[in-house]
Scaffold this active site. Structure first.
Site, mmCIF file in Angstrom:
data_model
loop_
_atom_site.group_PDB
_atom_site.id
_atom_site.type_symbol
_atom_site.label_atom_id
_atom_site.label_comp_id
_atom_site.label_asym_id
_atom_site.label_seq_id
_atom_site.Cartn_x
_atom_site.Cartn_y
_atom_site.Cartn_z
ATOM 1 C CB CYS A 1 44.909 -24.416 -75.293
ATOM 2 S SG CYS A 1 43.468 -23.551 -74.470
ATOM 3 C CG PHE B 1 43.384 -32.707 -83.300
ATOM 4 C CD1 PHE B 1 42.070 -32.595 -83.265
ATOM 5 C CD2 PHE B 1 44.294 -31.723 -83.161
ATOM 6 C CE1 PHE B 1 41.445 -31.655 -82.651
ATOM 7 C CE2 PHE B 1 43.573 -30.417 -82.392
ATOM 8 C CZ PHE B 1 42.224 -30.429 -82.028
ATOM 9 C CE LYS C 1 43.927 -28.677 -70.774
ATOM 10 N NZ LYS C 1 42.792 -28.388 -71.391
ATOM 11 C CE LYS D 1 47.672 -21.194 -71.144
ATOM 12 N NZ LYS D 1 47.309 -22.403 -70.365
ATOM 13 N N GLY E 1 47.434 -22.640 -82.987
ATOM 14 C CA GLY E 1 47.693 -21.542 -82.228
ATOM 15 C C GLY E 1 46.727 -21.603 -81.064
HETATM 16 C C1 UGA Z 1 42.470 -27.349 -77.318
HETATM 17 C C2 UGA Z 1 42.177 -28.561 -77.042
HETATM 18 O O1 UGA Z 1 41.651 -29.438 -78.362
HETATM 19 C C3 UGA Z 1 41.008 -29.103 -76.044
HETATM 20 O O2 UGA Z 1 40.974 -30.258 -75.855
HETATM 21 C C4 UGA Z 1 41.604 -28.371 -74.727
HETATM 22 O O3 UGA Z 1 40.609 -28.339 -73.712
HETATM 23 C C5 UGA Z 1 41.922 -26.804 -75.028
HETATM 24 O O4 UGA Z 1 42.915 -26.891 -76.006
HETATM 25 C C6 UGA Z 1 42.353 -26.154 -73.562
HETATM 26 O O5 UGA Z 1 43.368 -26.426 -73.128
HETATM 27 O O6 UGA Z 1 41.464 -25.269 -73.079
HETATM 28 P P1 UGA Z 1 41.373 -25.202 -78.510
HETATM 29 O O7 UGA Z 1 42.761 -24.537 -78.176
HETATM 30 O O8 UGA Z 1 40.228 -24.611 -78.366
HETATM 31 O O9 UGA Z 1 41.489 -26.633 -77.694
HETATM 32 O O10 UGA Z 1 41.535 -25.559 -80.117
HETATM 33 P P2 UGA Z 1 41.741 -26.865 -80.980
HETATM 34 O O11 UGA Z 1 40.565 -27.225 -81.745
HETATM 35 O O12 UGA Z 1 42.383 -27.940 -80.359
HETATM 36 O O13 UGA Z 1 42.813 -26.363 -82.013
HETATM 37 C C7 UGA Z 1 44.113 -26.059 -81.711
HETATM 38 C C8 UGA Z 1 44.825 -25.370 -82.975
HETATM 39 O O14 UGA Z 1 45.255 -26.704 -83.787
HETATM 40 C C9 UGA Z 1 44.189 -24.392 -83.801
HETATM 41 O O15 UGA Z 1 45.063 -23.457 -84.210
HETATM 42 C C10 UGA Z 1 43.709 -25.278 -85.300
HETATM 43 O O16 UGA Z 1 43.866 -24.560 -86.126
HETATM 44 C C11 UGA Z 1 44.870 -26.284 -85.006
HETATM 45 N N1 UGA Z 1 44.451 -27.618 -85.774
HETATM 46 C C12 UGA Z 1 43.567 -28.530 -85.211
HETATM 47 C C13 UGA Z 1 45.212 -27.945 -86.883
HETATM 48 O O17 UGA Z 1 45.997 -27.075 -87.316
HETATM 49 N N2 UGA Z 1 44.861 -29.158 -87.463
HETATM 50 C C14 UGA Z 1 44.013 -30.109 -86.989
HETATM 51 O O18 UGA Z 1 43.785 -31.112 -87.524
HETATM 52 C C15 UGA Z 1 43.320 -29.716 -85.635
#
Ligand code: UGA
Length: 448
Positions: A279, A268, A223, A282, A276
């Site tokens: 998840c 990604f 994880k 942290k 931010g």
């Molecule tokens: C993340 C993981 O993607 C999930 O697989 C995981 O289960 C979850 O954390 C968790 O630990 O519970 P989440 O925090 O919902 O999910 O959001 P993401 O879609 O992963 O985005 C995280 C951050 O990355 C956001 O701030 C988003 O704007 C940024 N991001 C994402 C980018 O700046 N560029 C990208 O290409 C993708």
């Protein structure tokens, strides 16, 4: 099966609904009385597509029960999911007090063989810690009851949580007990085989979901390592975006070109204002903490955090480049949630950026399609606007921080007529730069 889900945050609520929908009886418990009352009435405190409908349906058919009595939830169930929060302490170490409290209660309430699953993101070794606390709290009346601990990390993404719960890319089961693993395989069988009502005709349906059986420590690390790797990918791309700006390259072409290599992949890979949410910040901090605690250098993890902090600051710097002095300028900010399709603003870079603009003396107007309340740590000096057009009215700069779909189709003629100066800072690289420049806007993206 009879399942108890302790904690009705994102993970608990979505997992509980999922297990109910595939035919189990699920007791979702939370000590927050107000929240449980809302949920009982079919009102959902978080915005997640499809969730409210599924909750209402499963309350009605009796598969889903909400209540505040954790002890009776434990007693009535064979399988207990711990889905409570593990917020970071100032050191980066996760605060395990909620997990410890639940483990204590399980020890006191256990009334037969139970499987206790941890779905929360927890430090390496927490499965063993939970086992110890449960044993210590069993009493003369229940000390002979056996139990097994399973680490079953959750990989759902906010905004796509329902889809991720029903149609996951993998299921990870970590346990030292063969008996528990067999029961877990049975619980997850409809998901593994994608054989349940909700899957019929659903475009997200998979052929079969892979299940990985491993020990509890490896499951815990899968994880953390997954989230840290994803955050690394984004920080890497953001660093390359900054190089692009220096050498005159285009990050969109660079990441597209990189992503065509299937070993790298195209997902990604979006440069932006920094990652931010509840998840990544942290979890990367926690993994760095654990790595150093066990005497190993966390060089990459620490650099990933450092690059992200710089990226957020970079947005403010770009605004300064466009406006000169920020004091007394009006800035319209579009978006507030840390990403689209969620109302979550925890550790949202937008909040840090807005606070900095205010600190520098700007008037800041914010519009978000879903977030209507001030995030806890956002300066109340910001003005919440009722529409994107209200937010940019009279503004010297528009800053797009969250890529909500409605921002793709803004009426830019109207935007131009409303703004005092036609400056756009696109923190997500989603707008059509050429079109905007032709219309007379001064445009700045991230890395191009
Ligand atoms: C993340 C993981 O993607 C999930 O697989 C995981 O289960 C979850 O954390 C968790 O630990 O519970 P989440 O925090 O919902 O999910 O959001 P993401 O879609 O992963 O985005 C995280 C951050 O990355 C956001 O701030 C988003 O704007 C940024 N991001 C994402 C980018 O700046 N560029 C990208 O290409 C993708």
């Amino acid at each position: 099966m009879k399942v108890c889900v302790i904690g009705t945050g994102y993970v608990g609520l979505v997992s509980g609904v999922c297990f109910a929908e595939i035919g189990n009886t699920v007791f979702c418990v939370d000590k927050d009385k107000d929240k449980i009352e809302l949920l009982k009435a079919g009102k959902v405190p978080i915005y997640e597509e499809g969730l409210a409908e599924l909750i209402k349906k499963n309350i009605k058919n009796g598969n889903l029960v909400f209540h505040t009595d954790t002890s009776s939830g434990i007693k009535e169930s064979d399988i207990i999911f711990i889905c409570v929060g593990t917020p970071p302490l100032p050191s980066g170490k996760p605060n395990l007090s909620a997990i410890d409290e639940v483990a204590k209660l399980i020890g006191q309430s256990i009334n037969g063989y139970k499987i206790i699953l941890n779905k929360s993101t927890v430090p390496i070794g927490t499965a063993k810690r939970i086992k110890k606390i449960i044993k210590e709290n069993q009493n003369d009346g229940n000390k002979n009851y056996d139990f097994d601990i399973v680490s079953n990390p959750e990989f759902l993404k906010e905004g796509e949580a329902v889809k991720d719960a029903f149609f996951p890319e993998r299921i990870v089961i970590g346990s030292e007990s063969k008996k528990a693993i067999e029961i877990m395989k049975k619980l997850y069988e409809p998901i593994i085989n994608q054989d349940f009502g909700y899957a019929v005709n659903n475009t997200n349906k998979r052929d079969k979901v892979p299940i990985l059986l491993t020990d509890s420590t490896s499951a815990e690390l899968i994880k953390y390592a997954s989230n840290a790797f994803l955050a690394t990918k984004i920080s890497f791309v953001n660093e390359i975006a900054n190089i692009c700006e220096r050498v005159g390259a285009n990050i969109l072409d660079v990441t597209y070109g990189m992503g065509l290599d299937s070993r790298i992949g195209s997902r990604f890979m979006k440069a932006g204002i920094g990652w931010g949410g509840s998840c990544f910040p942290k979890d990367v901090r926690a993994l760095s903490y654990t790595t150093e605690e066990y005497g190993s250098p966390a060089s990459i993890l620490n650099a990933v955090i450092q690059v992200n902090n710089y990226q957020i600051f970079k947005v403010v710097q770009k605004a300064m480049d466009m406006l000169g002095i920020i004091d007394d300028k009006i800035i319209g900010v579009l978006g507030l949630s840390f990403k689209p399709n969620t109302n979550d603003t925890r550790e949202a870079p937008s909040v840090i950026i807005i606070n900095k603009f205010l600190e520098l003396g700007a008037e800041v107007r914010v519009y978000d399609p879903i977030v209507k309340e001030y995030p806890e740590n956002m300066d109340k000096g910001a003005i919440m606007s009722a529409s994107p057009y209200r937010a940019v009215k009279g503004a010297n700069l528009m800053v797009l921080v969250t890529e909500w779909s409605e921002f793709y189709d803004l009426d830019f003629k109207k935007v131009k007529s409303l703004m005092a100066n036609c400056n756009i800072l696109d923190g997500r690289n989603i707008l059509d730069r050429q079109k905007l420049q032709k219309m007379g806007f001064k445009y700045a993206g991230i890395g191009y």
